[in-house]
Scaffold this motif. Structure first.
Motif, mmCIF file in Angstrom:
data_model
loop_
_atom_site.group_PDB
_atom_site.id
_atom_site.type_symbol
_atom_site.label_atom_id
_atom_site.label_comp_id
_atom_site.label_asym_id
_atom_site.label_seq_id
_atom_site.Cartn_x
_atom_site.Cartn_y
_atom_site.Cartn_z
ATOM 1 N N ARG A 21 14.430 14.517 78.639
ATOM 2 C CA ARG A 21 14.645 15.924 79.066
ATOM 3 C C ARG A 21 15.426 16.628 78.371
ATOM 4 N NH1 ARG A 21 15.119 17.383 85.536
ATOM 5 N NH2 ARG A 21 15.770 19.625 85.045
ATOM 6 N N SER A 22 16.304 16.330 77.639
ATOM 7 C CA SER A 22 17.394 16.883 77.011
ATOM 8 C C SER A 22 16.671 17.781 75.938
ATOM 9 C CB SER A 22 18.280 16.149 75.950
ATOM 10 O OG SER A 22 19.388 15.905 76.951
ATOM 11 N N TYR C 75 30.884 10.462 74.360
ATOM 12 C CA TYR C 75 30.181 11.541 73.624
ATOM 13 C C TYR C 75 31.361 12.481 73.318
ATOM 14 C CZ TYR C 75 25.740 9.971 75.123
ATOM 15 O OH TYR C 75 24.807 9.198 75.456
ATOM 16 N N SER C 178 23.327 21.915 80.515
ATOM 17 C CA SER C 178 22.199 22.443 79.441
ATOM 18 C C SER C 178 21.848 21.717 78.642
ATOM 19 C CB SER C 178 22.964 23.488 78.835
ATOM 20 O OG SER C 178 21.904 24.308 78.093
ATOM 21 N N LEU C 179 22.671 20.665 78.286
ATOM 22 C CA LEU C 179 22.300 19.600 76.971
ATOM 23 C C LEU C 179 21.379 18.726 77.600
ATOM 24 C CD1 LEU C 179 25.931 18.404 74.890
ATOM 25 C CD2 LEU C 179 23.038 18.352 74.353
ATOM 26 N N GLU C 180 21.583 18.463 78.901
ATOM 27 C CA GLU C 180 20.668 17.542 79.434
ATOM 28 C C GLU C 180 19.432 17.855 80.150
ATOM 29 O OE1 GLU C 180 22.828 15.516 82.684
ATOM 30 O OE2 GLU C 180 24.368 14.835 81.433
ATOM 31 N N GLY C 181 19.284 19.283 79.393
ATOM 32 C CA GLY C 181 17.836 19.815 79.699
ATOM 33 C C GLY C 181 17.753 20.489 80.978
ATOM 34 N N ARG C 182 18.619 20.988 81.525
ATOM 35 C CA ARG C 182 18.861 21.789 82.735
ATOM 36 C C ARG C 182 19.275 22.996 82.661
ATOM 37 N NH1 ARG C 182 18.302 17.347 86.273
ATOM 38 N NH2 ARG C 182 18.783 15.383 85.046
ATOM 39 N N TYR C 199 25.351 12.564 80.307
ATOM 40 C CA TYR C 199 24.422 11.568 80.555
ATOM 41 C C TYR C 199 25.515 10.619 81.700
ATOM 42 C CZ TYR C 199 21.545 13.222 76.915
ATOM 43 O OH TYR C 199 20.784 14.050 76.148
ATOM 44 N N LYS C 201 28.510 9.746 81.135
ATOM 45 C CA LYS C 201 29.582 8.961 80.200
ATOM 46 C C LYS C 201 30.735 9.722 79.931
ATOM 47 C CE LYS C 201 26.910 5.178 79.858
ATOM 48 N NZ LYS C 201 25.901 5.602 80.922
#
Ligand code: FMN
Ligand code: SF4
Ligand code: FES
Lengths: 156, 845, 419
Positions: A21-22, C75, C178-182, C199, C201
């Motif tokens: 998804r990223s 991270y 945003s980094l996670e694709g949202r 994620y 973590k």
């Protein structure tokens, strides 16, 4: 349709992240690049499918971030002029008016020949060199009317 | 426990409780929009802000957990002002078209503003508008985004509970609109949960829009008449027309969730084809209207003419416990016959074995308990289509509590996405698969197996062979075994495939006993597809046991044997209530011919079914919303249903008719009201003695156990699984599927929008399915060069039909699925008694 | 003062690793990798380095919240979303001295035990993103990134993630989404990113400038760093000056340098010799300062004491011809445009404010509008989900505090008082 090249790009992106998804934001950006700055319904569906998401997700993303141009008709040159405070203090308004007159369009519009789209945008992080504009990926700073003329005449 | 003060009142609550919930326990109401207990936390609407001593800012009570000694104010000046401020913001861009809004009168925003203010808004600017007119999102959903309060409940319920992710917030900031992909028509579950959770009039029911104001509606609390999840709902009418079904937060097992069938399928009640008068067949085969007196007289005469063993009764699992009880009482005490059963789709022997294997006779198990475990194994059920709301409840639990889920099913399903493992076995080999698992368990821990049922047999099981027979890789079987061994608490959810293919139950029993021997805390929950199937069994609608599962000395005939007896002219008279034998018996031709040989067939139903057409007397019946009584869902939860309207015309409830027939035959027969019958049920069986049959959500509504009543050994072809080796019937011969180019195994079950005979009469549900369909795997579709929507000819040995093709990703290859309830197709016409699974070919036309 | 952060940017081929190495680059990394991670965290704590992204949170303290469990994936995310109007400092480092940032990130990752790191850069910085990508490739090649860095057994991957146009993604939890694709919307805190970030973590998020200070701290020590500028917020700081000054641009000076010095000495004074009117000291969120306040030291605590803030250190200077209603409208329009839409007060409140300000500015104000602005501000402030909404109010209140009369004049006379 996503081109093979775009697909290769997306495939490469997938290794960068822990989740597929990223990769959705850069993947959509690649798809948009492939169509000269425009994002079609088909692209949104295909990117979602490729990454394994429901198409709703790509729709959400392109609606949230301003750099995606879903279902729009962006010209070959997308001129984005910063109208935020620092630029505005440095006569950005005047540059915009000049461009509107020169291109014979209002900001937010595309010229009939699809060559230029003019957009007023929020701060682009170039406040010390105001006024400024972005054409496609490039920044042009410390603008004056004559500099604008020169920049436009130098576009390919 | 944590002690804190809320509005100067000291309260003690569980550790981790949210301030909001703590306040509720202390008797203080805090308003909310975005908060929904079953959904993920947002804390975005800011209506629930409270004051916490020592904190600079007001805090959202919907996400802030209590802390010891915390001092909370929920009604301070600051809090009140903030609340009014937020409400004023909501109103600023809200359409305020309350007079024409469906939600007017039951709108959370309206109610909240009424209660808290602002008395006057100062917003005079132009409002943001998303569109001019309402737009349609699906055959049942219509949208008006101008009323949205951005609580995202719709988006979350669709994603998190339903598992479809059809909706999303599009755009940003004040331009954000919750809608489908580019506002396109949605191909989804059509469950309407987005409508139910919407606090305002943003998502609306299309069939209901502009039809009524909420205060003009009359309601009754009842239970959905479709599957056995047993969702509680309020059914509502206006001017004699059923108009809406709503689910309510905090009520029933389902709380606010329902599926398309439940929310929209009630309109069969209004169908113009409802039977309203008793009918008698004339010599020319047509029906004439008669009076109830005439009808009852004819029935009485015929009953009197027949000897007990030549009389039978079959009642559908959609009737009430009270009706079941009274019918079996009539049959057993007045007519002296044990020929009584509830479904033509499977044999009464299968039911006996299933009941004992799943421990249905041992009392209820709540779904909440069944999923509060380490691992859940779902087997023999296409749960996402058959029990949609159970699927929703499971998904939420699985995704939030990260429970291990293993799904074994030939067909792919929506819930797969929440599963850790999906096993795609060959149809009808569910038991073989479980045996393979048992074999592995035995190899892992042989010492634990002493005294397990069928040990002699278990010892000889060979997982490699079994794995081939069920078509699941040995590695997957080993992985499953590994997960089970690692789990302390395990639940098995076993569906109706075990009833269709009862030989599989041996595997289930072996696994059950093996896991118990391994000291696992095991729960088994049956997954059933008719709303009161469990109630029917509890009430002794079965040839071999009476209410409470008391085994009978002399077993009567089940449906299958009654049909056979009719065919052999050993049965004279059959009394059928709402069951469509001709439409569902797995050999249509045989069933029709057998029923035609009966001397007297009386059918009570709400519609003229294929079976009713064969009857000598047809009686107009009542449907769920016209009845008082109780249903028992698959958990064993006895739930009360209330009637809303009387049945149409001269139609009567089955309870009234059974009581009337009883009185015709025996003057003293009774009781005759639902309440009285229930009282007698409580006396007759300890299972129901203490059950709280009301609208309770808690476990006091679960039926109690009666463990010793039945033993597995008594059923399944009268043979014990236990140590009867060689001559024991082998598992159903399941041929390894050789995927011949065009040949498919034909399997069946329920469709998400279509289950049982009543769904066919719902105009709304019919609108959701384009027509009868056949489903194959995507790979098979590609192999045949077919795509979704193609018209195909499905041809079997006995029948052929023209259907629309649908392909499903992830299903096992070589399987063709046709839902069992399309009248137009008559799946049972493909089937032949005694032949089991049929093969069909599919060709494009 | 000796330049620390901008020392390389004017060199020829400043962005190349050779140039960076020639200037003593990656020496700090070698030194750091010989230390114990905890000692580096202590070092940074001792240096009193405070986050340069706006909030001024002590960097070493933030790192110390990361769980020590070595089996846990962690991270590092570098916040290069630079989007607050008036701010353009990070871009100078990214475009011209990317290895300074990369070196800082490697040391930070080592200190917190991260094996994976991302630079979240705003999407418009296409040029900077490609510069970073090239530099990262160079660092991989030289063995500063990848497996077994410099033979120490420490592994680290680094990648650039481009935003796509959303100011709110500069907020650290929105950045993670945003980094996670949202859609980049802030998350509920707690849990804080140090416990559950990217994620789910443990994750440290630091600004470009913050991370770029790390190599110098490692090289020259905490004492040296702590001695630059005021005790409680020491170190070098890049001030970005824009607006009505003769020489707008970036000036690296000690924290606590007075605003007057920066404007009138370093930036060459007011443009065209006009009279000074107001200063926004740290990006548009920061409440304005007027003439009398210019001697204040530009550091976190001094500005906070005045009810303003240092923020990003992006200074916008305005002269006497500036209409403050117009300035407020421009700023507010920005906030309503960038409001992520999650929470009600910010989403509805900033839109409403903008509409009222537009009316007033365009001569269509009504009696009571100024009070209405106050009321709307009151209904937003302190009730939003993240600081963006509060920021919008701080900006407007800051302006109205000094120039309320201009707002009133606009409403009463339907025109501007100054222009
Ligand atoms: C609305 C908003 C926008 C922000 N934008 C940025 C930004 O562009 N760059 C940045 O470094 N920090 C930004 N921040 C601050 C970050 O949330 C975070 O505090 C910072 O990145 C932490 O790094 P630091 O401790 O090194 O300063 C923003 C915060 C908010 C609330
Ligand atoms: S204050 Fe609320 S709406 Fe505004 S950016 Fe933050 S979360 Fe989004
Ligand atoms: S209910 Fe708490 S913020 Fe919405």
């Amino acid at each position: 349709m996503l081109t093979e090249e775009t697909k290769t790009h997306i495939e490469g992106l997938l290794n960068k992240y822990k989740t597929r998804r990223s990769a959705v934001m850069p993947a959509l950006m690649h798809a948009q690049k492939q169509n000269a700055g425009n994002l079609t319904e088909e692209d949104m569906r295909e990117v979602a499918d490729y990454i394994g998401l429901n198409p709703v997700v790509t729709n959400e993303i392109v609606g949230f971030y301003t750099m995606y141009n879903p279902l729009k008709d962006i010209g070959t040159y997308h001129i984005q002029v910063c109208a935020n405070l620092s630029c505005s203090l440095r006569q950005a308004e005047f540059i915009i008016e000049y461009l509107e007159k020169k291109l014979d369009i209002k900001s937010g519009e595309t010229t009939k020949n699809k060559r230029y789209t003019l957009t007023r945008v929020e701060c682009l992080g170039s406040c010390g060199t105001a006024p400024m504009m972005q054409i496609n990926d490039d920044y042009f700073e410390d603008l004056t009317v004559s500099k604008v003329d020169e920049i436009l005449s130098n576009l390919d | 426990m944590i002690t804190l003060t809320i509005n100067d009142k000291e309260v003690s609550v569980e550790d981790g409780t949210l301030i909001l919930e703590a306040a509720k326990q202390a008797g203080f109401h805090i308003p909310t929009f975005c908060y929904q207990p079953i959904l993920s936390r947002l804390a975005s609407c800011r209506i629930c802000l409270v004051e916490i001593e020592g904190q600079r800012k007001l805090q959202p009570s919907c996400v802030t957990p209590v802390m010891p000694g915390m001092k909370v104010q929920t009604e301070s000046q600051d809090v009140k002002e903030a609340r009014i401020g937020v409400l004023e913001f909501f109103l600023s861009n809200h359409a305020l078209d309350c007079p024409v809004c469906d939600k007017g009168g039951e709108c959370e925003l309206q109610n909240m503003v009424y209660k808290y203010g602002p008395k006057k808004g100062e917003f005079t600017e132009k409002k943001e508008r998303f569109h001019e007119k309402d737009y349609i999102l699906s055959p049942v959903i219509v949208k008006n985004s101008n009323r949205c309060v951005q609580c995202l409940r719709c988006v979350r319920v669709c994603d998190e509970a339903v598992g479809r992710t059809m909706l999303g917030p599009m755009g940003r900031g004040a331009h954000q609109e919750e809608t489908s992909f580019l506002k396109s028509y949605m191909d989804c579950d059509q469950c309407g949960n987005c409508i139910e959770v919407c606090p305002v009039g943003c998502f609306m029911r299309l069939p209901y829009r502009y039809r009524a104001r909420p205060w003009d509606l009359k309601s009754a609390s009842t239970i959905c008449p479709y599957c056995a999840t047993g969702c509680r709902m309020d059914i509502q009418e206006r001017g004699g027309e059923y108009i809406r079904a709503i689910s309510k937060f905090g009520k029933g097992v389902n709380s606010e969730l329902m599926c398309a069938r439940g929310r929209f399928g009630f309109d069969f009640l209004n169908n113009e084809d409802r039977l309203t008068k008793p009918l008698r067949k004339k010599d020319d085969g047509t029906f004439e209207e008669i009076t109830w007196a005439e009808a009852l007289e004819t029935i009485k005469t015929n009953f009197k003419l027949s000897s007990p063993e030549r009389i039978g009764a079959i009642i559908s699992a959609r009737n009430t416990n009270e009706e079941f009880y009274l019918l079996q009482k009539l049959m057993r005490t007045v007519l002296k016959s044990n020929n009584i059963d509830s479904s033509p789709r499977w044999s009464s022997d299968a039911v006996s074995a299933y009941v004992t294997a799943c421990g249905i006779n041992e009392g209820g198990t709540s779904i909440a308990d069944s999923i509060d475990v380490d691992t859940v194994l779902i087997t023999g059920s296409h749960i996402s289509d058959e029990n949609p709301v159970t699927d929703y409840l499971l998904r939420r639990a699985f995704d939030t509590r990260r429970i291990g889920v293993i799904i074994a099913s030939p067909r792919a399903m929506k819930l797969d996405s929440s599963a850790q493992m999906t096993l795609r076995n060959i149809p009808a080999s569910d038991g073989t698969l479980l045996k393979a698992v048992v074999a592995e368990l035995y190899t892992a821990k042989p010492e634990a197996f002493k005294g397990v049922t069928g040990l002699t047999k278990i010892k000889t099981l060979d997982s490699a062979t079994l794995s081939k027979d069920c078509g699941v890789a040995l590695d997957d079987i080993k992985a499953t075994t590994g997960k089970l061994l690692k789990s302390d608490q395990i639940s098995i959810l076993a569906g109706t495939e075990y009833l269709r293919f009862p030989e599989s139950l041996e595997g289930l029993v072996f696994l059950r006993d093996a896991l118990r021997a391994l000291k696992k805390d095991l729960k088994i929950l049956p997954l059933l597809d008719r709303c009161n199937q469990r109630g029917a069994w509890d009430m002794g609608i079965h040839p071999a046991f009476t209410p409470g599962y008391e085994a009978l000395e002399k077993e009567g005939l089940g449906c299958d044997r009654m049909v056979q007896a009719a065919d052999d002219r050993q049965l004279d008279m059959l009394y059928v209530i709402c069951e469509n034998i001709a439409g569902l018996y797995p050999d249509a031709k045989y069933a029709v011919s057998a029923l035609s040989k009966l001397k007297f067939l009386v059918v009570q139903d709400v519609f003229m079914s294929e079976t009713a057409k064969l009857a000598h007397i047809v009686l107009p019946g009542a449907a769920f919303a016209e009845k008082d009584g109780s249903f028992t869902n698959q958990e064993g939860r006895a739930q009360k249903i209330d009637s809303l309207l009387p049945p149409p015309g001269e139609a009567k409830t089955a309870l009234e008719v059974i009581a009337a027939i009883g009185r015709e035959l025996d003057y003293g027969f009774g009781p005759s009201t639902a309440d009285e019958v229930l009282a007698e049920i409580r006396e007759a069986t300890s299972m129901y003695r203490e059950v709280e049959i009301d609208t309770a959500r808690n476990d006091s509504a679960l039926v109690k156990g009666k463990p010793a009543a039945l033993r597995i050994a008594d059923f399944l072809g009268k043979k014990r699984f236990d140590d009867v080796e060689a001559e024991n019937k082998p598992s159903l011969p399941v041929p390894v599927v050789k995927v011949k180019p065009l040949s498919f195994k034909l399997v069946t079950g329920n469709h998400l929008f279509y289950s049982g005979t009543i769904a066919r009469r719902s105009h709304t549900l019919r609108n959701l399915v384009s027509g009868p369909m056949v489903e194959v795997s995507v790979a098979d579709a590609e192999r045949l060069g077919l795509s979704d929507g193609d018209t195909v000819r499905v041809k079997g040995k006995y029948h052929e039909a023209i259907l629309t093709l649908k392909s499903k990703k992830g299903s096992r290859d070589g399987i063709a699925f046709i839902p069992e309830n399309f009248t137009e197709v008559g799946l049972n016409r493909f089937l032949k008694r005694g032949e089991g699974i049929q093969e069909v070919t599919i060709r494009k036309i | 003062m000796e330049k620390i952060l901008l020392k390389n940017i004017h060199k020829e081929d400043s962005f190349k690793i050779e140039t960076y190495l020639a200037g003593g680059g990656y020496v700090a990394l070698k030194k750091a990798l010989k230390e114990r991670p905890d000692d580096i965290i202590q070092l940074v704590q001792d240096s009193n380095l405070r986050g340069r992204g706006g909030a001024g949170f002590p960097a070493g303290l933030k790192w110390s919240f990361i769980p020590k469990d070595p089996t846990m994936q962690k991270y590092l995310a570098c916040n290069a979303d630079e989007g607050e109007p008036g701010t353009f400092k990070d871009r100078a480092i990214i475009d011209n001295d990317p290895h300074l940032l990369i070196e800082g990130m490697i040391i930070t990752s080592f200190a917190i035990g991260a094996s994976s790191s991302y630079i979240y850069i705003r999407g418009e910085f296409e040029f900077g993103a490609s510069r970073l990508e090239e530099a990262i490739a160079e660092a991989y090649e030289k063995g500063y990134l990848g497996d077994n860095i410099l033979g120490t057994g420490f592994n680290l991957d680094m990648a650039v993630h481009r935003g796509a146009g959303a100011y709110i993604c500069g907020e650290e939890t929105a950045l993670l989404d945003s980094l996670e694709g949202r859609r980049g919307q802030p998350r509920i805190k707690p849990p804080f990113p140090a416990i559950a970030g990217l994620y789910g973590k443990p994750t440290v998020i630091n600004n470009v400038e913050t991370l770029s200070c790390i190599p110098a701290i490692v090289e020259k020590g905490a004492k040296w760093f702590a001695a630059i500028g005021p005790e409680k917020s020491p170190g070098p700081k890049i001030f970005g000056v824009s607006g009505h000054v003769e020489r707008p641009g970036l000036y690296e000076l000690p924290m606590g340098t007075s605003a007057r010095e920066i404007i009138f000495e370093h930036s060459g004074g007011m443009l065209g010799g006009k009279k000074f009117k107001a200063l926004i000291p740290g990006g548009v969120t920061a409440p304005m300062l007027v003439e009398e306040e210019l001697d204040t030291g530009m550091d976190f605590d001094s500005l906070a004491a005045l009810g303003s803030m240092l923020g990003s250190g992006g200074m916008i200077v305005m002269d006497e011809t500036t209409c403050m209603v117009r300035v407020s409208w421009i700023i507010n329009k920005f906030f309503s445009h960038e409001s992520c839409g999650k929470c009600t007060p910010c989403r509805e409140g900033t839109t409403w404010l903008t509409k009222v300000l537009y009316r007033i500015e365009h001569g269509e104000g009504n009696a009571g509008d100024v009070e209405l602005l106050d009321r709307i501000c009151g209904n937003i402030f302190g009730r939003t989900f993240c600081p963006l909404g509060d920021g919008a109010v701080m900006a407007l209140r800051g302006c109205m505090k000094h120039f309320r009369d201009e707002f009133v004049y606009h409403v009463e006379h339907k025109r501007c008082k100054v222009c």
